[in-house]
Design a protein around this motif. Structure first.
Motif, mmCIF file in Angstrom:
data_model
loop_
_atom_site.group_PDB
_atom_site.id
_atom_site.type_symbol
_atom_site.label_atom_id
_atom_site.label_comp_id
_atom_site.label_asym_id
_atom_site.label_seq_id
_atom_site.Cartn_x
_atom_site.Cartn_y
_atom_site.Cartn_z
ATOM 1 N N ARG A 56 15.206 -25.816 -23.587
ATOM 2 C CA ARG A 56 14.674 -26.946 -24.422
ATOM 3 C C ARG A 56 13.359 -27.450 -23.736
ATOM 4 N NH1 ARG A 56 17.818 -28.424 -21.194
ATOM 5 N NH2 ARG A 56 19.393 -29.853 -20.677
ATOM 6 N N ASP A 57 12.900 -26.818 -22.711
ATOM 7 C CA ASP A 57 11.510 -27.234 -22.103
ATOM 8 C C ASP A 57 10.333 -26.459 -22.614
ATOM 9 O OD1 ASP A 57 13.100 -25.605 -20.210
ATOM 10 O OD2 ASP A 57 10.953 -25.449 -19.389
ATOM 11 N N VAL A 58 10.865 -25.284 -23.197
ATOM 12 C CA VAL A 58 9.890 -24.361 -23.716
ATOM 13 C C VAL A 58 9.357 -24.844 -24.927
ATOM 14 C CG1 VAL A 58 9.491 -22.006 -24.403
ATOM 15 C CG2 VAL A 58 10.883 -22.417 -22.349
ATOM 16 N N PRO A 59 8.227 -24.946 -25.317
ATOM 17 C CA PRO A 59 7.660 -25.590 -26.775
ATOM 18 C C PRO A 59 7.998 -24.601 -27.574
ATOM 19 C CG PRO A 59 5.985 -25.419 -25.158
ATOM 20 C CD PRO A 59 6.913 -24.953 -24.495
ATOM 21 N N ALA A 60 8.632 -25.262 -28.905
ATOM 22 C CA ALA A 60 8.907 -24.480 -29.924
ATOM 23 C C ALA A 60 7.820 -23.453 -30.544
ATOM 24 C CB ALA A 60 9.351 -25.192 -31.111
ATOM 25 N N SER A 61 6.607 -24.094 -30.295
ATOM 26 C CA SER A 61 5.698 -23.067 -30.928
ATOM 27 C C SER A 61 5.381 -22.069 -29.869
ATOM 28 C CB SER A 61 4.180 -24.030 -30.916
ATOM 29 O OG SER A 61 4.095 -24.537 -29.659
ATOM 30 N N GLU A 62 5.621 -21.876 -28.981
ATOM 31 C CA GLU A 62 5.255 -20.775 -27.756
ATOM 32 C C GLU A 62 6.076 -19.495 -28.311
ATOM 33 O OE1 GLU A 62 5.705 -21.316 -23.622
ATOM 34 O OE2 GLU A 62 6.734 -19.387 -23.303
ATOM 35 N N THR A 63 5.196 -18.462 -28.215
ATOM 36 C CA THR A 63 5.928 -17.218 -28.519
ATOM 37 C C THR A 63 5.834 -16.438 -27.222
ATOM 38 O OG1 THR A 63 3.597 -15.862 -28.870
ATOM 39 C CG2 THR A 63 4.642 -16.828 -30.776
ATOM 40 N N ALA A 64 6.561 -15.433 -27.395
ATOM 41 C CA ALA A 64 6.830 -14.355 -26.061
ATOM 42 C C ALA A 64 5.437 -14.196 -25.499
ATOM 43 C CB ALA A 64 7.823 -13.109 -26.217
ATOM 44 N N ALA A 65 4.635 -13.891 -26.634
ATOM 45 C CA ALA A 65 3.148 -13.246 -26.144
ATOM 46 C C ALA A 65 2.366 -14.513 -25.503
ATOM 47 C CB ALA A 65 2.540 -12.818 -27.410
ATOM 48 N N ASP A 66 2.677 -15.696 -25.855
ATOM 49 C CA ASP A 66 2.127 -16.683 -25.247
ATOM 50 C C ASP A 66 2.271 -16.869 -23.800
ATOM 51 O OD1 ASP A 66 2.429 -18.670 -28.226
ATOM 52 O OD2 ASP A 66 0.963 -17.540 -27.537
ATOM 53 N N SER A 67 3.335 -16.249 -23.095
ATOM 54 C CA SER A 67 3.844 -16.259 -22.022
ATOM 55 C C SER A 67 3.122 -15.226 -21.244
ATOM 56 C CB SER A 67 5.292 -16.225 -21.714
ATOM 57 O OG SER A 67 5.776 -16.176 -20.402
ATOM 58 N N PRO A 68 2.063 -15.561 -20.303
ATOM 59 C CA PRO A 68 1.072 -14.647 -19.882
ATOM 60 C C PRO A 68 1.608 -13.466 -19.034
ATOM 61 C CG PRO A 68 0.752 -16.603 -18.374
ATOM 62 C CD PRO A 68 1.928 -17.018 -19.632
ATOM 63 N N VAL A 69 1.021 -12.305 -19.340
ATOM 64 C CA VAL A 69 1.302 -11.250 -18.385
ATOM 65 C C VAL A 69 0.120 -10.511 -18.025
ATOM 66 C CG1 VAL A 69 2.217 -8.878 -18.021
ATOM 67 C CG2 VAL A 69 3.887 -10.794 -19.382
ATOM 68 N N GLU A 70 -0.630 -10.587 -17.016
ATOM 69 C CA GLU A 70 -2.202 -10.104 -16.799
ATOM 70 C C GLU A 70 -1.917 -8.750 -16.402
ATOM 71 O OE1 GLU A 70 -2.711 -14.668 -15.023
ATOM 72 O OE2 GLU A 70 -2.992 -13.000 -13.675
ATOM 73 N N TRP A 71 -1.019 -8.011 -16.315
ATOM 74 C CA TRP A 71 -0.896 -6.595 -16.076
ATOM 75 C C TRP A 71 -1.787 -5.714 -17.049
ATOM 76 C CZ3 TRP A 71 -0.103 -3.977 -11.783
ATOM 77 C CH2 TRP A 71 0.177 -2.589 -11.869
ATOM 78 N N VAL A 72 -2.356 -4.656 -16.625
ATOM 79 C CA VAL A 72 -3.042 -3.522 -17.283
ATOM 80 C C VAL A 72 -2.095 -2.489 -17.330
ATOM 81 C CG1 VAL A 72 -5.082 -2.079 -17.984
ATOM 82 C CG2 VAL A 72 -5.334 -4.573 -16.731
ATOM 83 N N TYR A 73 -1.876 -2.136 -18.464
ATOM 84 C CA TYR A 73 -0.700 -1.090 -18.391
ATOM 85 C C TYR A 73 -1.479 0.460 -18.604
ATOM 86 C CZ TYR A 73 2.925 -4.455 -19.598
ATOM 87 O OH TYR A 73 3.810 -5.692 -19.549
ATOM 88 N N HIS A 74 -0.557 1.461 -18.420
ATOM 89 C CA HIS A 74 -1.025 2.989 -18.765
ATOM 90 C C HIS A 74 -2.007 3.226 -17.686
ATOM 91 C CE1 HIS A 74 -0.043 1.274 -22.898
ATOM 92 N NE2 HIS A 74 0.881 1.214 -22.144
#
Lengths: 220, 502, 266
Positions: free
Chosen positions: A17-35
């Motif tokens: 419930r502390d995660v805002p309803a508007s937050e999508t998974a993509a909004d949770s940052p992942v700074e890694w550069v893949y591949h």
């Protein structure tokens, strides 16, 4: 009455419930550069070869054209009398093995070897999906020239042909190479040396389950 | 050796439930006195953590990898419901079946039902901590189904009527002579006996287990596993192993039941690249472990089991999730790097923690999974000197030391709300007294004057420092001398020597 | 604010009075005040020698970690309040304890936010950011590693856990010790392993604590050093207590006392 699934998902949503309803998974940052490729030395095929040797596997290199001979030599050196092959294994390779006196048994959907029959063969020959230089890993995606997983698991000798052009620098590139196979539902087996355990006093013992001999031919 | 009085299919585990374990201090003292285990643990943890340090030093982007691991798992935690639904969709599309279990009992009922439906009465198991957490083997035993461990260490634990003491090398507390005895005594009861004249060389012991298990692999129709990762995007599972028993169990039978905690999700197959760099280096100190298997539902062309199931287990994980700070513990990928670096774990061993999850991660996970009502769970967050070494090695940057403090706070609040009937310490009173002093500098100044006065008195009677004294301070002075108290406190010195300054 | 390791290995000698014009508020710590006054006394003498003006705001009591780390957050608030009251007026706050300084920087803001809200928490955070361990203050603010100290003895150094992993003082203490004239610094085996003190851990888990302290003491004794030095007196009390019980002939001493020591002292 709520199903277990509904109840668990309900608990999860309440817990978050502390995660805002508007937050999508993509909004949770992942700074890694893949591949990205990794530093696996100046010649990644040399590094691959060295790392596989470090795992106490045998590695030989062969021009593509001479693969049938290389396979024949391998079979003779390892004393492989009978070998199971996947349905998509190159005919020229089979011919090379047959020339060395190896009895070829093809495993395919119409003719499936039992576990016991696999157990009784001398070895298995497969191609590969890719090789990972930094870690000395061979990845199988179990398509036609590698065969179903039991083939490269039960026999005691595994002769694996890895194309030099199939070798990538590290895990990120390997993941990209085999991703289409996974999306198509194929299983993967990542093999780095032979089986081992350090469960007894941390003393490393090789060859518990799975093939005790891994013989790699790098095709150039 | 345990004498079994009733007929059982598999070796009996030790009696008692984990939740009834005595407080940590009691198991710790026992572990400290077990000199064989002390030697094994020191050797093992020193070896693994040195190996880990070497392979980690090879990567100059190791810290970036850790951050990536942390961030990916944080994203998973914050959107867990979406990912679980996505995983279920994709695994089902690929021909698999997903089941949901709220707690251990429900999980076991589902698993027993799935096995019973096959008509089989034995399964081969790939090592899975969560199956131990839910005590699956005993549930199967009660239902007339024999569960055979196939991981060498778990086999040693099972045949030895024992409990695991480490997440990755569960039989760490046994030496080779003990393993040999267990094999010679027990193997014959449950399958192929140990070979005649078996000695205790690890290579021969491993060879004996290979032979003993081979016939089980060849005939098994049903297997169970855990999973290191569930990939939501593709509906895949991943098992990371060393021996090949995983490949045997995942490939040869017709039915595969994978029991997995809901937190094991990774969002995409791309994310696999991060965790396959983090996990082998962190857990066994290798660039890569020998075998990793990935499968998606039922594999095509009849490759391997076609009757595939996943049982998603909650069993307290949503409790962990509900604490915004504590939920960081769900990032855990069960590598055991924290166990291998912990000076407390190294000395006491895993059994003192009263759970299948020992060590630093156990100390923060168990009181959240199980709550803070039990004696063992109230003591676990204190099973640490807060040295912080675990923070440095966790591949997903769980701030374990900070979470230990956080869990201590929760235990204190729980005790305030529900105090033990017979308190065994005066801790709350001593804390209150100390807080009273620290709340006002004049009281601290008084304490300083009191100490100086005490020092003068002791001086008069010729006491300079002291050794062991009875009472609560005996816990300190039992092993340590305390120096003479100072003649004046710093405040007194300051007043005397710099008194005209502030 | 501070980095994990200081930047160079060169010795920077104090030229003139690097502390001239700087007023330092001394954070003595409660344990030092009552049990080890010689350590804050040494800090006063050292900083004054380097030209600082030292003040001792009397409202200070404790960093509160005995409460915080045992789970008693409410009970720590009084200490946090007193720290703010004592030290908010100052630009530089210096304490001879990586553990206590670490606690201030790592925990005070959280405690303040919980007890009194954002506005107070921000003030507390600002003060915490100006709080230095003595080793950090000497190297990062005064810019010196050679403080003119003389200590002709064999010494081994234990890097206390919280000074390393909470305060992140890094190798600053090593740099300072290497610049002390006459001092021989001996390597401590398993230096980074905890001594087993852990605050109330030593009382709540005494068996494990004593085991760890015993191992640390054995390692210290194996170096052949005359002195065991560290930046935290309670860790020294722990290890020193075992050393003394076993008559190891090794004296524990706080790094500030070595740095304050000159040829003039006996």
């Amino acid at each position: 009455m709520t199903s277990a699934k509904e109840e668990i998902l309900g608990r999860v949503r309440t817990a978050l419930r502390d995660v805002p309803a508007s937050e999508t998974a993509a909004d949770s940052p992942v700074e890694w550069v893949y591949h990205q490729s990794v530093d696996a030395g100046d010649n990644i095929v040399d590094t691959f070869e060295q790392r596989v040797i470090d795992y106490k596997a045998t590695v030989v290199r062969s021009p593509k054209a001479k693969l049938p001979d290389a396979l024949a030599t391998a079979a003779r050196d390892l004393g492989v009398g009978s070998a199971v092959v996947p349905p998509g294994l190159e005919q020229s390779w089979r011919d090379g093995l047959a020339a060395a006196g190896v009895t070829i048994i093809e495993d395919n959907p119409d003719h499936r070897l039992s576990n016991q029959e696999l157990n009784d063969t001398g070895g298995v020959i497969t191609a590969a999906a890719c090789g990972v230089a930094l870690t000395g890993t061979i990845v199988l995606d179990h398509t036609a020239d590698q065969g179903r997983r039991a083939l490269s698991l039960v026999p005691d000798v595994h002769i694996c042909v890895v194309g030099a052009d199939q070798v990538v620098s590290g895990v990120p590139e390997a993941v990209q190479r085999v991703k289409p196979a996974v999306l198509a539902g194929q299983p993967l087996t990542w093999i780095s040396g032979g089986s081992a355990t350090s469960d007894i006093e941390l003393s490393r013992v090789e060859g518990v389950h799975g093939p005790r001999t891994l013989y790699v031919i790098i095709a150039e | 050796m345990t004498i079994q009085t009733e007929h059982r299919l598999t070796p009996a585990p030790p009696p008692g439930e984990y939740i009834d374990s005595p407080r940590f201090q009691i198991g710790a003292k026992k572990g400290l006195a077990n000199t064989q285990q002390r030697a094994n643990l020191k050797h093992a943890t020193t070896t693994i953590r040195n190996k880990r340090a070497r392979v980690v030093a090879e990567l100059d982007n190791w810290q970036d990898l850790r951050t990536a691991g942390e961030q990916i798992k944080t994203r998973v935690g914050r959107h867990l419901d979406e990912y679980l639904v996505q995983f279920e969709e994709n695994f089902t599309k690929a021909g698999g079946h997903v089941h949901w279990a709220r707690d251990a009992d429900e999980a076991n009922r589902i698993i027993v039902g799935l096995i019973a439906a096959t008509g089989q009465n034995e399964v081969v198991k790939v090592k899975s901590m969560v199956t131990q957490e839910i005590d699956m083997n005993e549930a199967l035993e009660e239902a007339g189904i024999a569960a055979w461990e196939t991981d060498l260490a778990e086999l040693i634990v099972q045949l030895g009527h024992d409990r695991p003491s480490h997440i990755v090398v569960p039989a760490l507390h046994r030496n080779r002579a003990e393993v040999r005895e267990i094999f010679v005594e027990e193997m014959g009861r449950y399958g192929r006996p140990a070979p005649e004249g078996l000695d205790d060389a690890p290579v021969n012991l491993a060879g004996a287990s290979r032979q003993h298990l081979r016939e089980k692999f060849m005939r098994a129709q049903v297997s169970t596993s855990g999973a290191n990762f569930l990939i939501a995007e593709t509906g895949s599972l991943v098992v990371v192993e060393s021996e090949g028993n995983g490949r045997m169990c995942l490939t040869l039978p017709q039915t595969l039941i994978s029991v997995v905690g809901i937190e094991k999700i990774l969002p995409t197959f791309d994310d696999f690249e991060v965790f396959m760099q983090l996990l082998p280096r962190s857990s066994t100190g290798e660039r890569m472990n020998p075998y990793t298997s990935v499968w998606t539902g039922a594999s095509p062309e009849g490759d391997g089991p076609q009757n595939v199931h996943v049982v998603l287990v909650d069993n307290g994980r949503t409790n962990v999730l509900s604490d915004p700070l504590g939920r960081a513990a769900l990032r855990c990928i069960r590598c055991s790097a924290c166990l291998n670096i912990c000076p407390v774990y190294e000395r006491v061993g895993g059994h003192a923690y009263g759970s299948v999850y020992p060590g630093p991660i156990g100390a923060i996970l168990n009181p959240q999974l199980r709550g803070t009502a039990s004696v063992i769970d109230r003591s676990l967050p204190y099973a640490s000197s807060l040295c912080g070494a675990c923070n440095d090695v966790c591949p997903v940057r769980i701030p374990i030391a900070d979470l230990l403090v956080h869990e201590r706070h929760k235990v204190v609040e729980a005790k305030k709300a529900d105090p033990p009937h017979i308190p065994h310490t005066l801790e709350p009173q001593l804390i209150d007294a100390a807080a009273w002093v620290m709340n006002d500098h004049r009281r601290l100044a008084l304490a300083g004057r009191g100490t100086a006065l005490g020092s003068a008195v002791l001086d008069l009677i010729g006491v300079h420092g002291f050794g062991a004294i009875p009472g609560p301070l005996g816990r300190w002075t039992g092993a340590r001398d305390v120096p003479a108290l100072p003649e004046m406190s710093f405040r007194q010195w300051w007043k005397k020597n710099r008194g005209d300054q502030k | 604010m501070t980095t994990t390791t200081a930047t160079t290995a060169t010795v920077t000698k104090a030229v003139g009075k690097p502390g001239a014009g700087k007023t330092v508020a001394l954070f003595a710590t409660c344990a030092n005040d009552v049990m080890f006054p010689q350590t804050p006394v040494a800090v006063v003498k050292l900083l004054e020698r380097l030209g600082c003006k030292v003040e001792f705001p009397e409202e200070q009591t404790c960093c509160g970690q005995i409460f915080t780390n045992t789970g008693y957050y409410d009970e720590a608030v009084g200490s946090v309040k007193n720290f703010l009251k004592a030290f908010e007026p100052y630009r530089y706050i210096v304490g001879p304890s990586g553990s206590c300084v670490g606690s201030v920087r790592h925990q005070h803001e959280m405690l303040a936010r919980r007890a009194a809200g954002d506005a107070v928490a921000n003030r507390v955070a600002a003060v915490a950011a100006r709080t230095y361990d003595i080793s950090e203050f000497l190297i990062d603010v005064l810019g010196v590693t050679d403080v003119g100290a003389y200590f002709p003895h064999k010494v081994t150094y234990h890097p206390t856990c919280h000074s390393q992993r909470v305060a992140h003082v890094g190798d600053r203490p090593y740099q300072l010790l290497k610049a002390v004239r006459g001092l021989t610094l001996l390597d401590l085996p398993d230096a980074n392993t905890c001594c087993g003190f852990g605050g109330t851990f030593s009382l709540k888990n005494p068996d494990v604590s004593v085991t760890m302290a015993g191992d640390k003491a054995r390692n210290v004794a194996s170096t052949g050093a005359e002195y065991l030095v560290a930046g935290d007196n309670l860790c020294l009390l722990n290890i020193g207590g075992v050393l003394h019980r076993t008559n190891a002939g090794i004296t524990p001493i706080h790094i500030a006392e070595i740095l304050a020591h000159t040829e003039g002292d006996e």
